[in-house]
Design a protein around this motif. Structure first.
Motif, short mmCIF file in Angstrom:
data_model
loop_
_atom_site.label_atom_id
_atom_site.label_comp_id
_atom_site.label_asym_id
_atom_site.label_seq_id
_atom_site.Cartn_x
_atom_site.Cartn_y
_atom_site.Cartn_z
N SER A 153 0.74 -1.15 0.13
CA SER A 153 -0.07 -0.08 -0.10
C SER A 153 0.95 1.27 0.26
CB SER A 153 -0.71 0.04 1.36
OG SER A 153 -1.54 1.40 1.38
N GLU A 154 0.43 2.17 -0.79
CA GLU A 154 0.97 3.59 -0.82
C GLU A 154 0.74 4.53 0.52
OE1 GLU A 154 0.20 5.77 -4.29
OE2 GLU A 154 0.72 4.06 -5.65
N ASP A 155 -0.34 4.12 1.40
CA ASP A 155 -0.66 4.49 2.55
C ASP A 155 0.08 3.62 3.46
OD1 ASP A 155 -1.86 5.64 4.68
OD2 ASP A 155 -3.83 4.84 4.55
N GLN A 156 1.07 4.36 3.99
CA GLN A 156 2.08 3.67 5.12
C GLN A 156 1.33 3.42 6.33
OE1 GLN A 156 5.29 2.16 4.34
NE2 GLN A 156 4.61 2.96 2.48
N ASP A 157 0.17 3.97 6.79
CA ASP A 157 -0.65 3.71 7.93
C ASP A 157 -1.88 2.68 7.59
OD1 ASP A 157 0.94 5.52 9.30
OD2 ASP A 157 -0.46 7.16 8.88
#
Length: 161
Positions: A153-157
């Protein structure tokens, strides 16, 4: 340093690989589908575990290759790492998949179309005159302390509990 003692935790005094499906730890026998020794290559593991999955995937079945083990045991290296003289299980599976698709598409068999996002309606179509349609996706998840992390995922969270 204090030594931790427990009746349930015993040292491994002997470990013997009996055959490719069982091993003996101390006096206990354990059975597995397959045991791979450190001398086995990723190609050996892929030929035993992944090759049939790719063939079944082309025939319409879902396929999953799952690596499980403690931190630092080599899961990512075995599954993905590519360097001189070493190819991971996933790159071997993808190479095999494209070779099989190429062979089918060069033959007189119905063609296989690899879909992008806009073509997904072909998966639901019953029109077999257009051949087979496959959708390939890859997930790389880490489960750590009861949290699931999407490593692609590009969203690290992006975590799920």
């Amino acid at each position: 340093m204090n030594e931790i003692k427990s009746e349930n935790c015993k040292a491994i005094e002997s470990l013997t690989i009996v055959n490719d499906k069982s091993l003996k730890v101390n006096e206990n026998s354990l059975s597995f589908d397959k045991i791979f020794t450190p001398q086995c290559t990723d190609e050996d593991i892929y030929n035993q575990c992944g090759k049939e999955l790719v063939a079944n995937f082309i025939n319409g079945y879902n396929a999953t290759i799952f690596a499980y083990g403690q931190t630092g045991s080599g899961k990512t290296y075995t599954m993905f790492e590519e360097n001189e003289g070493h190819k991971g299980i996933v790159p071997l599976a993808i190479k095999d998949l494209w070779q099989k698709v190429g062979k089918i598409n060069k033959s007189d068999s119905p063609k296989i179309k690899v879909l992008d996002e806009e073509d997904e309606s072909l998966l639901l179509s019953n029109d077999k005159s257009q051949g087979k349609a496959i959708k390939l996706s890859c997930s790389m998840l880490e489960i750590y302390k009861e949290n699931v992390y999407d490593l692609l995922s590009e969203d690290q969270d992006s975590t799920t509990t």
